[in-house]
Design a protein around this motif. Sequence first.
Motif, PDB file in Angstrom:
ATOM      1  N   ALA A   1      33.544  42.399  43.086  1.00  0.00           N
ATOM      2  CA  ALA A   1      34.354  43.105  44.076  1.00  0.00           C
ATOM      3  C   ALA A   1      35.009  42.139  45.057  1.00  0.00           C
ATOM      4  O   ALA A   1      36.193  42.274  45.395  1.00  0.00           O
ATOM      5  CB  ALA A   1      33.486  44.117  44.821  1.00  0.00           C
ATOM      6  N   ASN A   2      34.252  41.158  45.543  1.00  0.00           N
ATOM      7  CA  ASN A   2      34.833  40.181  46.467  1.00  0.00           C
ATOM      8  C   ASN A   2      35.931  39.373  45.802  1.00  0.00           C
ATOM      9  O   ASN A   2      36.937  39.028  46.425  1.00  0.00           O
ATOM     10  CB  ASN A   2      33.738  39.248  47.009  1.00  0.00           C
ATOM     11  N   ALA A   3      35.739  39.043  44.513  1.00  0.00           N
ATOM     12  CA  ALA A   3      36.787  38.325  43.784  1.00  0.00           C
ATOM     13  C   ALA A   3      38.064  39.154  43.713  1.00  0.00           C
ATOM     14  O   ALA A   3      39.174  38.633  43.880  1.00  0.00           O
ATOM     15  CB  ALA A   3      36.303  37.968  42.383  1.00  0.00           C
ATOM     16  N   ALA A   4      37.914  40.470  43.476  1.00  0.00           N
ATOM     17  CA  ALA A   4      39.086  41.341  43.414  1.00  0.00           C
ATOM     18  C   ALA A   4      39.776  41.436  44.771  1.00  0.00           C
ATOM     19  O   ALA A   4      41.009  41.372  44.867  1.00  0.00           O
ATOM     20  CB  ALA A   4      38.670  42.729  42.928  1.00  0.00           C
ATOM     21  N   VAL A   5      38.975  41.584  45.847  1.00  0.00           N
ATOM     22  CA  VAL A   5      39.552  41.706  47.188  1.00  0.00           C
ATOM     23  C   VAL A   5      40.305  40.435  47.578  1.00  0.00           C
ATOM     24  O   VAL A   5      41.455  40.481  48.039  1.00  0.00           O
ATOM     25  CB  VAL A   5      38.443  42.014  48.216  1.00  0.00           C
ATOM     26  N   VAL A   6      39.656  39.281  47.406  1.00  0.00           N
ATOM     27  CA  VAL A   6      40.298  38.014  47.777  1.00  0.00           C
ATOM     28  C   VAL A   6      41.526  37.762  46.908  1.00  0.00           C
ATOM     29  O   VAL A   6      42.539  37.238  47.381  1.00  0.00           O
ATOM     30  CB  VAL A   6      39.299  36.854  47.670  1.00  0.00           C
ATOM     31  N   SER A   7      41.462  38.149  45.630  1.00  0.00           N
ATOM     32  CA  SER A   7      42.613  37.973  44.744  1.00  0.00           C
ATOM     33  C   SER A   7      43.802  38.792  45.228  1.00  0.00           C
ATOM     34  O   SER A   7      44.945  38.318  45.230  1.00  0.00           O
ATOM     35  CB  SER A   7      42.248  38.376  43.311  1.00  0.00           C
ATOM     36  N   LEU A   8      43.543  40.026  45.644  1.00  0.00           N
ATOM     37  CA  LEU A   8      44.629  40.872  46.148  1.00  0.00           C
ATOM     38  C   LEU A   8      45.219  40.302  47.439  1.00  0.00           C
ATOM     39  O   LEU A   8      46.440  40.307  47.638  1.00  0.00           O
ATOM     40  CB  LEU A   8      44.122  42.290  46.370  1.00  0.00           C
ATOM     41  N   ILE A   9      44.335  39.811  48.319  1.00  0.00           N
ATOM     42  CA  ILE A   9      44.825  39.210  49.561  1.00  0.00           C
ATOM     43  C   ILE A   9      45.676  37.979  49.256  1.00  0.00           C
ATOM     44  O   ILE A   9      46.752  37.772  49.836  1.00  0.00           O
ATOM     45  CB  ILE A   9      43.639  38.833  50.470  1.00  0.00           C
TER      46      ILE A   9
ATOM     47  N   GLY B   1      46.933  28.987  45.444  1.00  0.00           N
ATOM     48  CA  GLY B   1      45.638  28.322  45.393  1.00  0.00           C
ATOM     49  C   GLY B   1      44.508  29.283  45.725  1.00  0.00           C
ATOM     50  O   GLY B   1      43.465  29.281  45.052  1.00  0.00           O
ATOM     51  N   LEU B   2      44.695  30.110  46.748  1.00  0.00           N
ATOM     52  CA  LEU B   2      43.695  31.127  47.085  1.00  0.00           C
ATOM     53  C   LEU B   2      43.445  32.068  45.918  1.00  0.00           C
ATOM     54  O   LEU B   2      42.293  32.407  45.593  1.00  0.00           O
ATOM     55  CB  LEU B   2      44.152  31.930  48.304  1.00  0.00           C
ATOM     56  N   LEU B   3      44.526  32.507  45.290  1.00  0.00           N
ATOM     57  CA  LEU B   3      44.415  33.438  44.176  1.00  0.00           C
ATOM     58  C   LEU B   3      43.646  32.808  43.010  1.00  0.00           C
ATOM     59  O   LEU B   3      42.734  33.413  42.442  1.00  0.00           O
ATOM     60  CB  LEU B   3      45.811  33.865  43.721  1.00  0.00           C
ATOM     61  N   LEU B   4      43.995  31.586  42.645  1.00  0.00           N
ATOM     62  CA  LEU B   4      43.323  30.919  41.539  1.00  0.00           C
ATOM     63  C   LEU B   4      41.844  30.668  41.861  1.00  0.00           C
ATOM     64  O   LEU B   4      40.968  30.823  41.006  1.00  0.00           O
ATOM     65  CB  LEU B   4      44.023  29.600  41.225  1.00  0.00           C
ATOM     66  N   GLY B   5      41.564  30.270  43.117  1.00  0.00           N
ATOM     67  CA  GLY B   5      40.180  30.050  43.506  1.00  0.00           C
ATOM     68  C   GLY B   5      39.353  31.313  43.428  1.00  0.00           C
ATOM     69  O   GLY B   5      38.199  31.296  42.971  1.00  0.00           O
ATOM     70  N   ALA B   6      39.940  32.449  43.852  1.00  0.00           N
ATOM     71  CA  ALA B   6      39.225  33.718  43.773  1.00  0.00           C
ATOM     72  C   ALA B   6      38.969  34.139  42.328  1.00  0.00           C
ATOM     73  O   ALA B   6      37.889  34.627  41.983  1.00  0.00           O
ATOM     74  CB  ALA B   6      40.016  34.802  44.507  1.00  0.00           C
ATOM     75  N   ARG B   7      39.956  33.941  41.463  1.00  0.00           N
ATOM     76  CA  ARG B   7      39.811  34.357  40.063  1.00  0.00           C
ATOM     77  C   ARG B   7      38.829  33.472  39.304  1.00  0.00           C
ATOM     78  O   ARG B   7      38.168  33.922  38.370  1.00  0.00           O
ATOM     79  CB  ARG B   7      41.178  34.344  39.355  1.00  0.00           C
ATOM     80  N   TRP B   8      38.722  32.210  39.687  1.00  0.00           N
ATOM     81  CA  TRP B   8      37.825  31.287  38.994  1.00  0.00           C
ATOM     82  C   TRP B   8      36.425  31.256  39.598  1.00  0.00           C
ATOM     83  O   TRP B   8      35.530  30.589  39.054  1.00  0.00           O
ATOM     84  CB  TRP B   8      38.423  29.879  39.001  1.00  0.00           C
ATOM     85  N   ALA B   9      36.222  31.941  40.716  1.00  0.00           N
ATOM     86  CA  ALA B   9      34.927  31.862  41.400  1.00  0.00           C
ATOM     87  C   ALA B   9      33.776  32.327  40.518  1.00  0.00           C
ATOM     88  O   ALA B   9      32.746  31.638  40.407  1.00  0.00           O
ATOM     89  CB  ALA B   9      34.978  32.690  42.688  1.00  0.00           C
ATOM     90  N   ARG B  10      33.922  33.473  39.863  1.00  0.00           N
ATOM     91  CA  ARG B  10      32.824  34.002  39.043  1.00  0.00           C
ATOM     92  C   ARG B  10      32.511  33.115  37.844  1.00  0.00           C
ATOM     93  O   ARG B  10      31.338  32.761  37.621  1.00  0.00           O
ATOM     94  CB  ARG B  10      33.137  35.436  38.585  1.00  0.00           C
ATOM     95  N   PRO B  11      33.495  32.720  37.019  1.00  0.00           N
ATOM     96  CA  PRO B  11      33.148  31.869  35.876  1.00  0.00           C
ATOM     97  C   PRO B  11      32.577  30.513  36.282  1.00  0.00           C
ATOM     98  O   PRO B  11      31.663  30.007  35.631  1.00  0.00           O
ATOM     99  CB  PRO B  11      34.477  31.725  35.117  1.00  0.00           C
ATOM    100  N   VAL B  12      33.096  29.917  37.365  1.00  0.00           N
ATOM    101  CA  VAL B  12      32.556  28.632  37.804  1.00  0.00           C
ATOM    102  C   VAL B  12      31.124  28.801  38.311  1.00  0.00           C
ATOM    103  O   VAL B  12      30.243  27.976  38.027  1.00  0.00           O
ATOM    104  CB  VAL B  12      33.456  28.011  38.893  1.00  0.00           C
ATOM    105  N   ALA B  13      30.870  29.884  39.062  1.00  0.00           N
ATOM    106  CA  ALA B  13      29.513  30.133  39.560  1.00  0.00           C
ATOM    107  C   ALA B  13      28.547  30.415  38.412  1.00  0.00           C
ATOM    108  O   ALA B  13      27.381  30.009  38.459  1.00  0.00           O
ATOM    109  CB  ALA B  13      29.527  31.304  40.538  1.00  0.00           C
ATOM    110  N   THR B  14      29.014  31.093  37.388  1.00  0.00           N
ATOM    111  CA  THR B  14      28.167  31.354  36.226  1.00  0.00           C
ATOM    112  C   THR B  14      27.786  30.057  35.528  1.00  0.00           C
ATOM    113  O   THR B  14      26.652  29.895  35.052  1.00  0.00           O
ATOM    114  CB  THR B  14      28.894  32.282  35.240  1.00  0.00           C
TER     115      THR B  14
END
Length: 306
Positions: free
Chosen positions: A33-41, A162-175
């Motif tokens: 959910a946070n990834a989706a919110v930050v991606s939209l922002i 950059g914000l958008l890419l960081g938000a979208r990559w957060a979950r796979p990188v954290a995994t």
Amino acid sequence: MVVLLTGCATVFFDVGSQSVLPHLVGRDGLVRANAAVVSLIAAGNVAGRGAGGGLVQLLTAPVAVACAAAACLASALRLTAVHRTPVPTPALLGKPARLSAQIAEGLRHVFGNRELKALAVTAALSNLGSQIINTMLPVLFVRQLHYPAGVLGLFWAAGGAGLLLGARWARPVATRLGHGRALGIVGLCLAPAGLLVPLVDHGPWLWLAGTGWLPALFKTGMDNVLGVSLRQHMTPDHLLGRMNATFRFLLTGALAIGAAVAGLIGELTTVRTTLWVGGAFLATAFLPAFLSPVRARRSLPQQQRS
């Protein structure tokens, strides 16, 4: 007065949205959910700032402001569709109802936990550096380098990308790396790119500065997903509002201080020196989290309940 009221409304909105999100999606869904919110922002930053620069250049600043106001009104109307979520109250939990006691409880929760404190300081330093840079960029681009407003808008849009890419990559990188380790390693690798931003000038220097701005904000986008998810998981339900209010006070306070510091340094020295100060803050903001137990955390903490 308009800026003051807008800032107050933004603080209330940010605290409320981050506090209610765990109740809407469940704690297991927070990273998604946070990834989706930050991606939209971030997507809004890319489109909005790019379009804003174009509107100012083509139709003047008042028209751009009117468009922004209409978009805010549409957002407010859309939020009326969110259903109410029951949240534990201090009275039901036997907690003191006085505002000062609740503020103190939030401060103790954040600063009494080494990981939360590190996340708070890292986020505040990042906001401080970003605000110093963003305050000076219009002066440098428009007054000194004589770029049109559209170029400044595109530069800001690169940061939004950059914000958008960081938000979208957060979950796979954290995994792959672990949630805390991802924050530490990405910060170590990308935060120093903020030192390229003060090099902005004509010709290839503009592209070089943009190349630094994008990865620096990629790191910020990842922080906004993983850092917020970590602190939500570390906080019991009844303290979510107080924890988020404490963070928001620190982060918006850093923005206010950053703008004032930028003006003071710019007045006493030069715009370029001010940008170097902001770049230095951006480049080192990751250190509190990197040097704390956050760096060793591979998974989200056990869910906290009231």
